[in-house]
Every structure is written in C-alpha cells, then in structure tokens.
Motif scaffolding. Structure first.
Motif, PDB file in Angstrom:
ATOM      1  N   ARG A  34       0.824  -1.210   0.000  1.00 38.32           N
ATOM      2  CA  ARG A  34       0.000   0.000   0.000  1.00 38.32           C
ATOM      3  C   ARG A  34       0.854   1.254   0.000  1.00 38.32           C
ATOM      4  NH1 ARG A  34      -2.282   1.954   4.355  1.00 38.32           N
ATOM      5  NH2 ARG A  34      -3.423   3.667   3.482  1.00 38.32           N
ATOM      6  N   ASP A  81      -5.058   4.131  -1.800  1.00 37.55           N
ATOM      7  CA  ASP A  81      -6.292   4.280  -1.039  1.00 37.55           C
ATOM      8  C   ASP A  81      -7.494   3.971  -1.941  1.00 37.55           C
ATOM      9  OD1 ASP A  81      -6.651   6.547  -2.626  1.00 37.55           O
ATOM     10  OD2 ASP A  81      -6.212   7.952  -1.014  1.00 37.55           O
ATOM     11  N   TYR A  82      -8.674   4.382  -1.516  1.00 41.63           N
ATOM     12  CA  TYR A  82      -9.903   4.031  -2.235  1.00 41.63           C
ATOM     13  C   TYR A  82      -9.944   4.563  -3.667  1.00 41.63           C
ATOM     14  CZ  TYR A  82     -11.413   8.802  -1.305  1.00 41.63           C
ATOM     15  OH  TYR A  82     -11.502  10.164  -1.270  1.00 41.63           O
TER      16      TYR A  82
END
Length: 173
Positions: free
Chosen positions: A104, A160-161
């Motif tokens: 991530r 992230d999203y």
C-alpha cells in the motif's frame, strides 16, 4: 530429546507492538513472542526459536512492515523526476524495470539499465498489473534504498480508495 534446527525459515509478521505469534512446525504449538530485541540483531539468517512444548528449534524471519507486501513480476519503466514532484514523465530518459514487490505504501523493483539513482531521489514509476484488465499504474515515489540494481521506494501518496484496481490487486493473494 532436543530437536535440532532445520534450515526451513518461516516468516512471521510482527504487529505494531513488536509482538508476533510463532507456530512450531514440529508440534503445532503457538507461542507469543516479543520481537523488539530481534530488531537489533542481523536477521539475514533468521532468529532461532525454541518451542516451549516440544523443544524443537527452528528459524524465523521477522517482518516488521506495517503493510502486507505482495511479491510480483511486473514490467514497467521509471524516470528520474528529481527537479519536481509534479514533473511529467520524460519518455526520453526512461529505464526499464521489473517490479518485484508492492504494498500500500511502497514498491521494490530491479532496473534493466545502469542505475544513476540515490536515496531521496524522486522517481515516476509506471507499470502494468497482471490482473484481468491489465491496469496501468503510475505513481511518484521517493527512493529509500538502492542496492546495486534494486531500488526500494515509498509512494508519495499511499494506495487508497481512489486506486481501486491497485487496491483490489493487493488484496488478491
């Protein structure tokens, strides 16, 4: 009778409190271990653990990463963007890479050409995921480590999203 250490190395993931749960490969017993003292030793060969239940000795590699790191073999390119974080790709100065791992928050890759990169350089990386859509990923990174042809870097903006394909890709094992 005490069992001897085998050369099998098991990777254990330490949490934010420097704790990991060890699982004996011999008898299956679990052991909670404080891993803070293991940070100070060279772990290249692993840390030797002895099972409290059966006395079997085994080696573990302790992973202190905050986020899961997925192994990969993805083709891509990078360009040096040290003048500005917002600098666009300069396709005249790109170098081929093979992405070996991603998480991530960062990426590890090998270069195909001679490396003229140093820690704290800002790079732009571009690679294609091996998912069904062959999704294109473009990220700006800060170099944290250079070891011959291997570069470890941190994303300027973590996944992230908004990075739906990339996030979904990381969730697949």
């Amino acid at each position: 009778m005490e069992q001897t250490t085998r050369e099998i190395q098991i990777i254990m993931h330490a949490n934010g409190k420097d704790e990991a749960f060890m699982h004996c490969p011999q008898c299956g017993a679990f052991k909670k271990m404080n891993t803070s003292s293991s940070r100070l030793i060279n772990q290249a060969d692993g840390v030797e653990i002895q099972c409290d239940a059966c006395a079997h000795k085994y080696k573990v590699l302790i992973n202190y990463r905050k986020h899961y790191r997925k192994n990969a073999s993805l083709k891509g390119i990078y360009t040096n963007a040290t003048d500005s974080i917002d600098q666009a790709f300069d396709f005249d100065t790109t170098s081929a890479i093979t992405v070996g791992n991603i998480s991530r928050t960062g990426i590890g890759f090998r270069t195909q050409d001679a490396v003229n990169v140093k820690a704290d350089n800002v790079l732009k990386v571009r690679f294609i995921l091996d998912d069904n859509k062959k999704s294109l990923v473009e990220k700006t990174v800060i170099v944290k480590r250079v070891d011959k042809d291997f570069i470890g870097a941190e994303f300027i903006k973590a996944i992230d999203y908004r990075d739906k394909e990339f996030a979904f890709y990381l969730m697949r094992r």
